[in-house]
Design a protein around this motif. Structure first.
Motif, PDB file in Angstrom:
ATOM      1  N   GLY A   1       0.755  -1.197  -0.061  1.00 37.77           N
ATOM      2  CA  GLY A   1      -0.068   0.181  -0.282  1.00 37.77           C
ATOM      3  C   GLY A   1       0.671   1.004  -0.198  1.00 37.77           C
ATOM      4  N   MET A   2       0.530   2.477   0.513  1.00 34.97           N
ATOM      5  CA  MET A   2       0.758   3.673   0.353  1.00 34.97           C
ATOM      6  C   MET A   2       2.070   3.521   1.125  1.00 34.97           C
ATOM      7  N   ASP A   3       2.012   2.664   2.050  1.00 37.72           N
ATOM      8  CA  ASP A   3       3.602   3.033   3.316  1.00 37.72           C
ATOM      9  C   ASP A   3       4.597   2.669   1.570  1.00 37.72           C
ATOM     10  N   ALA A   4       3.968   2.462   1.021  1.00 35.38           N
ATOM     11  CA  ALA A   4       5.384   1.612  -0.004  1.00 35.38           C
ATOM     12  C   ALA A   4       6.194   0.494   0.754  1.00 35.38           C
ATOM     13  N   ILE A   5       5.778  -0.450   1.301  1.00 32.20           N
ATOM     14  CA  ILE A   5       5.927  -1.125   1.723  1.00 32.20           C
ATOM     15  C   ILE A   5       4.680  -2.698   1.435  1.00 32.20           C
ATOM     16  N   GLY A   6       5.700  -4.176   1.510  1.00 27.45           N
ATOM     17  CA  GLY A   6       4.358  -4.489   1.010  1.00 27.45           C
ATOM     18  C   GLY A   6       4.693  -6.115   2.099  1.00 27.45           C
ATOM     19  N   ARG A   7       3.920  -6.478   2.287  1.00 29.11           N
ATOM     20  CA  ARG A   7       4.138  -8.380   3.207  1.00 29.11           C
ATOM     21  C   ARG A   7       3.666  -9.907   2.475  1.00 29.11           C
ATOM     22  N   VAL A   8       4.135 -10.442   2.703  1.00 25.99           N
ATOM     23  CA  VAL A   8       3.732 -11.833   2.923  1.00 25.99           C
ATOM     24  C   VAL A   8       3.035 -12.743   3.689  1.00 25.99           C
ATOM     25  N   TRP A   9       1.860 -12.863   3.652  1.00 26.95           N
ATOM     26  CA  TRP A   9       1.285 -13.532   5.210  1.00 26.95           C
ATOM     27  C   TRP A   9       1.062 -14.940   4.305  1.00 26.95           C
ATOM     28  N   ASP A  10       1.577 -16.243   5.694  1.00 29.69           N
ATOM     29  CA  ASP A  10       0.678 -17.044   5.613  1.00 29.69           C
ATOM     30  C   ASP A  10      -0.477 -17.540   5.963  1.00 29.69           C
ATOM     31  N   LEU A  11      -1.958 -17.496   5.399  1.00 31.75           N
ATOM     32  CA  LEU A  11      -2.652 -17.906   5.736  1.00 31.75           C
ATOM     33  C   LEU A  11      -3.078 -19.006   6.796  1.00 31.75           C
ATOM     34  N   ARG A  12      -2.188 -19.848   6.792  1.00 36.13           N
ATOM     35  CA  ARG A  12      -2.583 -21.121   8.327  1.00 36.13           C
ATOM     36  C   ARG A  12      -1.760 -20.731   9.755  1.00 36.13           C
ATOM     37  N   THR A  13      -1.442 -19.429   9.772  1.00 39.01           N
ATOM     38  CA  THR A  13      -0.341 -18.633  10.622  1.00 39.01           C
ATOM     39  C   THR A  13      -1.879 -17.245  11.046  1.00 39.01           C
ATOM     40  N   GLY A  14      -1.687 -16.505   9.811  1.00 40.69           N
ATOM     41  CA  GLY A  14      -2.133 -15.324  10.090  1.00 40.69           C
ATOM     42  C   GLY A  14      -0.906 -14.765  10.573  1.00 40.69           C
TER      43      GLY A  14
ATOM     44  N   PRO B   1       3.064 -17.320 -11.727  1.00 39.72           N
ATOM     45  CA  PRO B   1       2.620 -18.814 -11.583  1.00 39.72           C
ATOM     46  C   PRO B   1       2.957 -19.701 -10.887  1.00 39.72           C
ATOM     47  N   ASN B   2       4.387 -19.273 -10.473  1.00 41.91           N
ATOM     48  CA  ASN B   2       5.242 -20.345 -10.172  1.00 41.91           C
ATOM     49  C   ASN B   2       5.587 -20.763  -8.652  1.00 41.91           C
ATOM     50  N   GLY B   3       4.520 -19.471  -8.502  1.00 43.68           N
ATOM     51  CA  GLY B   3       3.974 -19.559  -6.533  1.00 43.68           C
ATOM     52  C   GLY B   3       5.525 -18.516  -5.320  1.00 43.68           C
ATOM     53  N   TYR B   4       6.378 -18.490  -6.890  1.00 41.12           N
ATOM     54  CA  TYR B   4       7.248 -17.617  -5.902  1.00 41.12           C
ATOM     55  C   TYR B   4       8.209 -16.518  -6.112  1.00 41.12           C
ATOM     56  N   THR B   5       7.212 -15.971  -7.218  1.00 40.03           N
ATOM     57  CA  THR B   5       7.646 -14.673  -7.578  1.00 40.03           C
ATOM     58  C   THR B   5       6.077 -13.673  -7.524  1.00 40.03           C
ATOM     59  N   ILE B   6       7.315 -12.238  -7.233  1.00 43.06           N
ATOM     60  CA  ILE B   6       5.727 -11.679  -6.668  1.00 43.06           C
ATOM     61  C   ILE B   6       6.778 -10.389  -7.757  1.00 43.06           C
TER      62      ILE B   6
ATOM     63  N   ARG C   1      11.366 -17.476  -2.378  1.00 45.58           N
ATOM     64  CA  ARG C   1      11.960 -18.295  -1.598  1.00 45.58           C
ATOM     65  C   ARG C   1      13.426 -17.965  -0.651  1.00 45.58           C
ATOM     66  N   GLN C   2      13.963 -16.789  -1.304  1.00 46.47           N
ATOM     67  CA  GLN C   2      15.195 -16.650  -1.000  1.00 46.47           C
ATOM     68  C   GLN C   2      14.855 -14.732   0.064  1.00 46.47           C
ATOM     69  N   ALA C   3      13.385 -14.409   0.352  1.00 46.12           N
ATOM     70  CA  ALA C   3      12.722 -13.385   0.256  1.00 46.12           C
ATOM     71  C   ALA C   3      14.208 -12.478   0.762  1.00 46.12           C
ATOM     72  N   ARG C   4      13.876 -11.898  -0.704  1.00 45.56           N
ATOM     73  CA  ARG C   4      15.240 -10.355  -1.470  1.00 45.56           C
ATOM     74  C   ARG C   4      13.961  -9.829  -2.253  1.00 45.56           C
TER      75      ARG C   4
ATOM     76  N   VAL D   1       8.588  -8.755   4.134  1.00 38.55           N
ATOM     77  CA  VAL D   1       8.604  -7.642   4.517  1.00 38.55           C
ATOM     78  C   VAL D   1       9.365  -6.992   3.041  1.00 38.55           C
ATOM     79  N   LEU D   2       8.351  -6.792   1.955  1.00 39.19           N
ATOM     80  CA  LEU D   2       8.901  -5.993   0.569  1.00 39.19           C
ATOM     81  C   LEU D   2       9.189  -4.801   0.721  1.00 39.19           C
ATOM     82  N   GLN D   3      10.172  -4.703   1.254  1.00 35.99           N
ATOM     83  CA  GLN D   3      11.170  -3.298   1.176  1.00 35.99           C
ATOM     84  C   GLN D   3      12.194  -2.916   0.296  1.00 35.99           C
ATOM     85  N   GLY D   4      11.339  -1.092  -0.357  1.00 37.19           N
ATOM     86  CA  GLY D   4      12.864  -1.340  -1.918  1.00 37.19           C
ATOM     87  C   GLY D   4      11.781  -0.316  -2.770  1.00 37.19           C
ATOM     88  N   HIS D   5      10.663   0.022  -2.875  1.00 33.82           N
ATOM     89  CA  HIS D   5      10.314   0.583  -3.791  1.00 33.82           C
ATOM     90  C   HIS D   5       9.687   2.146  -2.548  1.00 33.82           C
ATOM     91  N   VAL D   6      10.347   3.037  -2.879  1.00 32.17           N
ATOM     92  CA  VAL D   6      10.518   4.447  -3.028  1.00 32.17           C
ATOM     93  C   VAL D   6       9.521   5.829  -2.945  1.00 32.17           C
TER      94      VAL D   6
END
Length: 414
Positions: A165-178, A198-203, A218-221, A183-188
């Motif tokens: 969102g507008m905080d320039a931050i993205g997050r990946v959540w595990d729905l099994r645990t909530g 569709p490969n399941g690990y690229t956003i 997978r590499q959290a980066r 944290v997707l941090q890098g945008h300004v």
């Protein structure tokens, strides 16, 4: 590659959202007027106008089983608006069959869970929420974002969800645990669009900083930065040539797009199976592993008496008989054929592997190869800010919607 194929004025106000149906034969567009319209593809003929939002339609998504195996009277489409409403729509009424009530401010985006049993919503109240489609109850609320949440998307097996969102931050959540696991941090600048490969690990995320960032879960980066546009990146969409590519574009059926004939076929979108149809038992939340494609949805209740509403193009869309065009009643949705094998071979050659499509306020829509992220095409014929785009599951069309009130279709060999 993709060339201009068709253009249509979609509303009296600008168009802000669009999405193809799972079988690629419908395009839904959302307008600043609050109207959602469903168009036939590729004829661009208006089939149905849906009401329910009092302000701009900000998000749209089809149920994974819609036009494939889901009953037309069930919740086939979810829409969200700047008025804070989230509506579930069937194909049998111009008004919503249900609402998801709880957000306190604008709902910027919506997405169906791959099972079809749940809907995710992103809101300017700084929360994203998960809802049960059948009961319309809130299952999960997350408020870890510090500013407005603008976009949301589910991984293909349904166990992970990404929000940004507008905080320039993205997050990946595990729905099994909530819990937030990455944290997707890098945008300004604010992140206004995202999509899972569709490969399941690229956003992919698109931002007001004019960049697209590629993230490896997978590499959290952050794996790559694409200097894609000269203005805000309004939408990013992945497409893969999946296992059902040839079968969905073959000419062996010879049927019209909406002919009912026999049991519903299995459908695919972005190369993955979509069996989640309505009418499930509505049991407990099941997002743990698996392919995330089995499950319930709406029971289809709440059919409207407004069958004669003038917003329904009855010569093509008959609420009593279902979708039809010269076909008989009963069975499931047929898929239009009329594509020769040479066209299929050309599209396979042009579109083998994965691709990323992006749209921008700079008035462009671009295609990038997945993996090396090279630009291969900038679509010609766009004259205004492009507010959204989508790729049909069969790979035949790219759609764009613009501030000039038009939507456009692009296709290979057009």
């Amino acid at each position: 590659t993709f060339n201009f194929a068709a253009s249509q004025v979609g509303d009296d106000r600008p168009l802000g959202a669009c999405v193809f149906s799972p079988n690629s034969r419908l395009l839904a567009t959302g307008a600043f007027s609050g109207l959602t319209k469903i168009w036939g593809v590729p004829d661009c003929n208006l089939l149905l106008t849906l009401k329910g939002q009092k302000d701009r339609v900000s998000g749209l998504d089809f149920h994974p089983g819609s036009t494939i195996s889901l009953d037309p009277g069930a919740a086939n489409l979810v829409t969200s608006g700047m008025d804070g409403t989230v509506n579930l729509h069937s194909f049998l009424s111009p008004t919503p069959i249900a609402q998801l009530v709880g957000h306190e401010m604008r709902v910027a985006n919506v997405a169906f869970h791959p099972s079809g049993r749940f809907v995710g919503t992103a809101s300017f109240d700084q929360t994203w929420r998960l809802w049960d489609v059948e009961t319309q109850t809130e299952l999960l609320l997350q408020d870890r974002h510090t500013r407005e949440v603008f976009c949301i998307g589910f991984q293909k097996d349904g166990s992970l969800v990404a929000s940004a969102g507008m905080d320039a931050i993205g997050r990946v959540w595990d729905l099994r645990t909530g819990k937030s696991i990455f944290v997707l941090q890098g945008h300004v600048g604010p992140i206004v669009s995202l999509d899972w490969s569709p490969n399941g690990y690229t956003i992919a995320t698109g931002s007001e900083d004019n960049q697209i960032r590629i993230w490896d879960v997978r590499q959290a980066r952050s794996a790559y930065v694409i200097p894609a546009h000269t203005s805000l990146v309004s939408q990013v969409r992945f497409w893969h040539a999946g296992d059902g590519f040839e079968s969905r574009s073959s000419a062996d059926t010879g049927r019209e797009p909406w002919q009912f004939d026999g049991p519903p076929p299995c459908g695919r979108r972005n190369g993955r199976q979509k069996n989640g149809a309505g009418g499930g038992d509505g049991g407990g939340m099941d997002v743990d592993g698996g392919d995330g494609t089995n499950g319930g949805g709406s029971d289809g209740s709440g059919d409207s008496d407004d069958d004669d509403d003038d917003s329904v193009a009855s010569d093509v869309f008959d609420p009593a008989a279902g979708w039809r065009r010269g076909g008989s009643r009963g069975g499931g949705f047929g898929i239009a054929g009329a594509r020769d094998s040479s066209t299929t071979a050309l599209r396979r050659q042009l579109l083998s592997g994965g691709h990323l499509v992006s749209s921008s306020f700079d008035g462009t829509c671009k295609i990038f190869t997945e993996g090396d992220w090279k630009p291969i095409k900038s679509l010609a014929g766009l004259d205004s800010r492009v507010l959204s785009c989508d790729v049909s599951g069969d790979g035949l069309y790219i759609a764009t919607v613009s501030y000039d009130r038009t939507f456009k279709l692009f296709s290979p060999g057009a």
